[in-house]
Design a protein around this motif. Structure first.
Motif, short mmCIF file in Angstrom:
data_model
loop_
_atom_site.label_atom_id
_atom_site.label_comp_id
_atom_site.label_asym_id
_atom_site.label_seq_id
_atom_site.Cartn_x
_atom_site.Cartn_y
_atom_site.Cartn_z
N VAL A 213 -12.28 11.26 3.07
CA VAL A 213 -11.91 12.11 4.35
C VAL A 213 -12.33 11.21 5.53
O VAL A 213 -13.40 10.68 5.63
CB VAL A 213 -12.48 13.57 4.35
CG1 VAL A 213 -12.46 14.17 5.90
CG2 VAL A 213 -12.18 14.49 3.24
N ASP A 214 -11.38 11.09 6.28
CA ASP A 214 -11.63 10.07 7.49
C ASP A 214 -11.96 11.07 8.70
O ASP A 214 -11.14 11.80 9.28
CB ASP A 214 -10.55 9.17 8.03
CG ASP A 214 -10.88 8.69 9.51
OD1 ASP A 214 -11.95 8.77 9.54
OD2 ASP A 214 -9.86 7.96 9.89
N GLY A 215 -13.29 11.49 8.96
CA GLY A 215 -13.75 12.51 9.79
C GLY A 215 -14.15 11.71 10.92
O GLY A 215 -15.15 12.40 11.66
N LEU B 138 -17.92 10.01 9.36
CA LEU B 138 -17.98 10.47 10.33
C LEU B 138 -18.84 9.72 11.41
O LEU B 138 -19.58 8.75 10.99
CB LEU B 138 -19.06 11.79 10.13
CG LEU B 138 -20.32 11.81 9.64
CD1 LEU B 138 -21.11 12.85 10.44
CD2 LEU B 138 -20.15 11.82 8.15
N ASP B 139 -18.32 9.91 12.74
CA ASP B 139 -18.95 9.02 13.60
C ASP B 139 -20.12 9.61 14.68
O ASP B 139 -19.31 10.13 15.53
CB ASP B 139 -17.81 8.31 14.48
CG ASP B 139 -17.40 7.07 14.07
OD1 ASP B 139 -18.13 6.37 13.29
OD2 ASP B 139 -16.81 6.43 14.52
N PRO B 140 -21.14 9.62 14.49
CA PRO B 140 -22.30 10.04 15.38
C PRO B 140 -21.83 9.22 17.02
O PRO B 140 -21.99 10.14 17.87
CB PRO B 140 -23.50 9.77 15.12
CG PRO B 140 -23.41 9.70 13.49
CD PRO B 140 -21.89 9.16 13.39
N HIS B 141 -21.38 8.18 17.24
CA HIS B 141 -21.31 7.64 18.33
C HIS B 141 -19.73 8.36 19.07
O HIS B 141 -19.60 7.67 20.01
CB HIS B 141 -21.27 6.21 18.47
CG HIS B 141 -19.95 5.35 17.74
ND1 HIS B 141 -20.16 4.01 17.40
CD2 HIS B 141 -18.77 5.79 17.14
CE1 HIS B 141 -18.88 3.58 16.96
NE2 HIS B 141 -18.22 4.56 16.65
N LYS B 142 -19.00 9.24 18.27
CA LYS B 142 -18.14 10.01 18.91
C LYS B 142 -18.62 11.18 19.27
O LYS B 142 -19.09 11.52 20.51
CB LYS B 142 -16.79 10.05 17.89
CG LYS B 142 -16.08 8.50 17.90
CD LYS B 142 -14.90 8.73 17.10
CE LYS B 142 -14.09 7.52 16.94
NZ LYS B 142 -14.89 6.26 16.41
N TRP B 143 -18.58 12.28 18.28
CA TRP B 143 -18.83 13.46 18.70
C TRP B 143 -20.41 14.19 18.33
O TRP B 143 -20.35 15.27 18.40
CB TRP B 143 -17.70 14.69 17.99
CG TRP B 143 -17.28 15.71 18.98
CD1 TRP B 143 -17.85 16.02 19.96
CD2 TRP B 143 -16.18 16.36 18.75
NE1 TRP B 143 -17.15 17.02 20.71
CE2 TRP B 143 -16.17 17.29 19.99
CE3 TRP B 143 -15.06 16.61 17.72
CZ2 TRP B 143 -14.97 18.16 19.86
CZ3 TRP B 143 -14.13 17.45 17.74
CH2 TRP B 143 -13.98 18.01 19.08
N THR C 208 -7.24 13.87 13.50
CA THR C 208 -6.34 12.46 13.69
C THR C 208 -6.61 11.93 15.22
O THR C 208 -6.76 13.04 15.95
CB THR C 208 -4.70 12.96 13.52
OG1 THR C 208 -4.31 13.82 14.19
CG2 THR C 208 -4.47 13.04 11.99
N THR C 209 -6.65 10.81 15.24
CA THR C 209 -6.75 10.32 16.54
C THR C 209 -5.89 10.69 17.83
O THR C 209 -6.48 11.23 18.80
CB THR C 209 -6.81 8.78 16.65
OG1 THR C 209 -7.18 8.49 15.33
CG2 THR C 209 -7.38 8.16 17.90
N ALA C 210 -4.69 11.00 17.50
CA ALA C 210 -3.96 11.48 18.89
C ALA C 210 -3.85 12.84 19.18
O ALA C 210 -4.09 13.26 20.16
CB ALA C 210 -2.19 11.06 18.27
N GLY D 43 -19.59 2.01 12.52
CA GLY D 43 -18.48 2.97 13.31
C GLY D 43 -17.90 3.55 11.98
O GLY D 43 -17.92 3.03 10.81
N GLY D 44 -16.71 4.12 12.72
CA GLY D 44 -15.68 4.77 11.66
C GLY D 44 -14.87 3.61 10.76
O GLY D 44 -14.51 3.96 9.61
N SER D 45 -14.69 2.66 11.53
CA SER D 45 -13.58 1.72 10.83
C SER D 45 -14.48 0.97 9.66
O SER D 45 -13.92 1.02 8.54
CB SER D 45 -13.33 0.34 11.70
OG SER D 45 -12.45 0.88 12.86
N SER D 46 -15.81 0.51 9.85
CA SER D 46 -16.59 0.18 8.79
C SER D 46 -16.88 1.25 7.77
O SER D 46 -16.76 0.74 6.62
CB SER D 46 -17.83 -0.53 9.14
OG SER D 46 -18.19 0.03 10.00
C1 LIG Z 1 -9.70 9.19 13.11
C2 LIG Z 1 -10.34 7.93 13.30
N1 LIG Z 1 -10.96 7.10 12.33
C3 LIG Z 1 -11.49 6.01 12.57
C4 LIG Z 1 -11.86 5.60 13.79
C5 LIG Z 1 -12.36 4.28 13.95
O1 LIG Z 1 -13.80 4.40 14.48
P1 LIG Z 1 -14.52 3.50 15.00
O2 LIG Z 1 -13.89 3.09 16.34
O3 LIG Z 1 -16.24 4.02 15.34
O4 LIG Z 1 -14.50 2.15 14.09
C6 LIG Z 1 -11.14 6.38 15.02
C7 LIG Z 1 -11.55 6.03 16.26
O5 LIG Z 1 -11.09 6.42 17.36
C8 LIG Z 1 -10.86 7.54 14.68
O6 LIG Z 1 -10.31 8.36 15.51
#
Ligand SMILES: Cc1ncc(COP(=O)(O)O)c(C=O)c1O
Length: 466
Positions: A258-260, A285-290, A233-235, A141-144
């Motif tokens: 870049v945190d996309g 980038l996160d295919p499991h999001k968008w 950004t998340t919020a 995911g995005g965190s890793s």
């Molecule tokens: C901007 C952003 N970066 C990183 C993450 C973390 O992604 P993941 O939940 O896939 O680890 C998120 C999760 O919502 C996010 O919104």
């Protein structure tokens, strides 16, 4: 016969059962509540914490799936919480097939088709968001992906793999995702090494403040390593001025990440909003999001594979490749923190080929438009106020019509909205105020679903205030 062997006929029957059961679920989905009604922690404890089964119950284990689905949060078109993709079902079938195939997608020799497909899918994703030429790998995911990126940044700018961590400073906006601070902690740099730069009225990093922070750290003898620009950004979905971030990285010799994870895939629909993104050294980038994939697939892109190898190549003799062929000798584990890896690419490959990129582009554009529809509906409603511009698909707002404590009131409204089960929202803090937040990254959502948000918040507010 060995104890775990399943005859092919039994597998076929059970697989048919699962396909019928999940197809029924998908049919019912649009009318299911957005949250299981009346579910409590005690209920789920009672239902799902039985004793370790020493003897199997056979096909009866499948009957329990009904309960699992009933007590799950459905992938409803009216789920607007967090940033969580909506689980496109072709992709789910890809996951099923990948599980049966059971590849270790870590090196060409352990998964010839799997690793080739992963490299292809990663190339497609890079091309699709305007970063052609980047390589990378799929992640959990995005965190890793963010953790790996900052590990690469650290190893490029203040190498520590051999001699241990000596320090280093990372810059990001005050709105950056918590995974950046988590990565700094995991890398041994510590939270104190993360400078959270103030944002402007549109929640974008102030690059003047960023420059000042870098110069201050340099004067104090600290070692700046990387700037993390947020592409969503998340919020609030704000996008940092990535071109200016890239200029500062070039000027000070810093790594640009870049945190996309949330937003980068929106470059499929609105590429101009992401100007400068392709100047990054690394990008999550996160295919499991968008890209609407079922959970468990992020992606890290990087400009130069040598940076990933510097950070992650620790090859043991047991894993040494015996060929010099660049394709057959390729090992993802030399560029990733993972060794054994699932065949994550199959679901993406099937989903992208089944629908084609244009379908994803359209769907993301629709999500963006639905967010604007919601913003306009909120702006037109005198009891509500919106607290942030809508750069992507996250809309932050609150009920404002009360002389009481609005934070307390809106928390109660959010709980009531969830209990009512028609829409699912999450929350955020904007300017130190508690707000309701709807995020639309859902290929099932329609305009009617979005309009229901306003009606539901007003109805919940009425009930809470009654
Ligand atoms: C901007 C952003 N970066 C990183 C993450 C973390 O992604 P993941 O939940 O896939 O680890 C998120 C999760 O919502 C996010 O919104």
């Amino acid at each position: 016969m060995r104890s775990l062997i399943l005859p092919a006929g039994a597998f076929r029957a059970l697989a048919h059962h699962i396909s019928d059961f999940t197809a029924d679920y998908l049919e019912k989905l649009p009318n299911l509540p957005s949250y299981p009604p009346g579910v409590s922690g005690q209920q789920t404890q009672a239902l799902f914490t039985g004793d370790l089964p020493l003897e199997g119950i056979g096909a009866a284990a499948f009957a329990d799936l009904e309960r699992v689905f009933n007590y799950a949060r459905p992938s409803s078109p009216r789920f607007f919480g967090y940033v969580f993709g909506s689980g496109e079902p072709i992709s789910a079938l890809g996951d099923f097939a990948a599980g049966v195939l059971n590849q270790n997608a870590t090196a060409w020799r352990s998964a010839p088709a799997g690793v080739t497909i992963e490299r292809t899918v990663v190339r497609w994703l890079a091309e699709a968001i305007g970063c052609a030429g980047f390589s990378g790998s799929l992640t959990l995911g995005g965190s890793s992906a963010n953790l790996m990126a900052l590990c690469m940044a650290r190893e490029a700018k203040a190498p520590a793999n051999q001699s241990g961590v000596r320090g280093g400073v990372i810059y990001c906006s005050a709105e950056a995702h918590m995974s950046i601070a988590k990565a700094a902690a995991l890398l041994g740099l510590g939270h104190d090494s993360v400078r959270k730069i103030a944002v402007d009225e549109a929640f974008r990093m102030r690059t003047k403040d960023l420059r000042a922070a870098i110069e201050r750290d340099l004067r104090e003898g600290k070692q700046p390593i990387a700037i993390v620009g947020s592409a969503g950004t998340t919020a609030t979905g704000s996008i940092d001025p990535l071109d200016e971030v890239a200029d500062l990285c070039a000027e000070f010799g810093l790594w640009m990440h870049v945190d996309g994870a949330y937003g980068a895939l929106a470059a499929l629909a609105i590429p101009d909003a992401f100007r400068g993104m392709n100047r990054a050294d690394s990008l999550s980038l996160d295919p499991h999001k968008w890209l609407y994939q079922p959970a468990g697939v992020g992606c890290l892109l990087y400009r130069n594979p040598a940076d990933a190898q510097r950070a992650f190549s620790h090859t043991g003799d047991y894993a040494r490749s015996l060929t010099n062929d660049p394709i057959e000798g390729f090992a993802i584990f030399e560029e990733s923190m993972e060794l054994s890896r699932p065949f994550r690419a199959l679901k993406l490959w099937m989903s992208l080929r089944y629908f084609g990129l244009r379908a994803f582009q359209h769907s993301i554009a629709e999500d963006l438009e639905l967010a604007q529809v919601l913003a306009r509906a909120i702006d037109a409603e005198p009891h509500l106020e919106r607290l942030a511009p809508v750069a992507l698909s996250a809309v932050c707002f609150r009920f404002k019509d009360s002389n009481g404590d609005l934070d307390v009131l809106n928390q109660a409204i959010l709980q009531r909205v969830t209990q009512r089960g028609r829409v699912y929202l999450s929350n955020a803090v904007i300017h130190s105020q508690f707000v309701l937040r709807a995020c639309i990254v859902n290929h099932r959502t329609t305009e009617d679903d979005v309009r229901e948000i306003v009606a539901e918040v007003l109805a919940a507010a009425g009930e809470v205030q009654a």
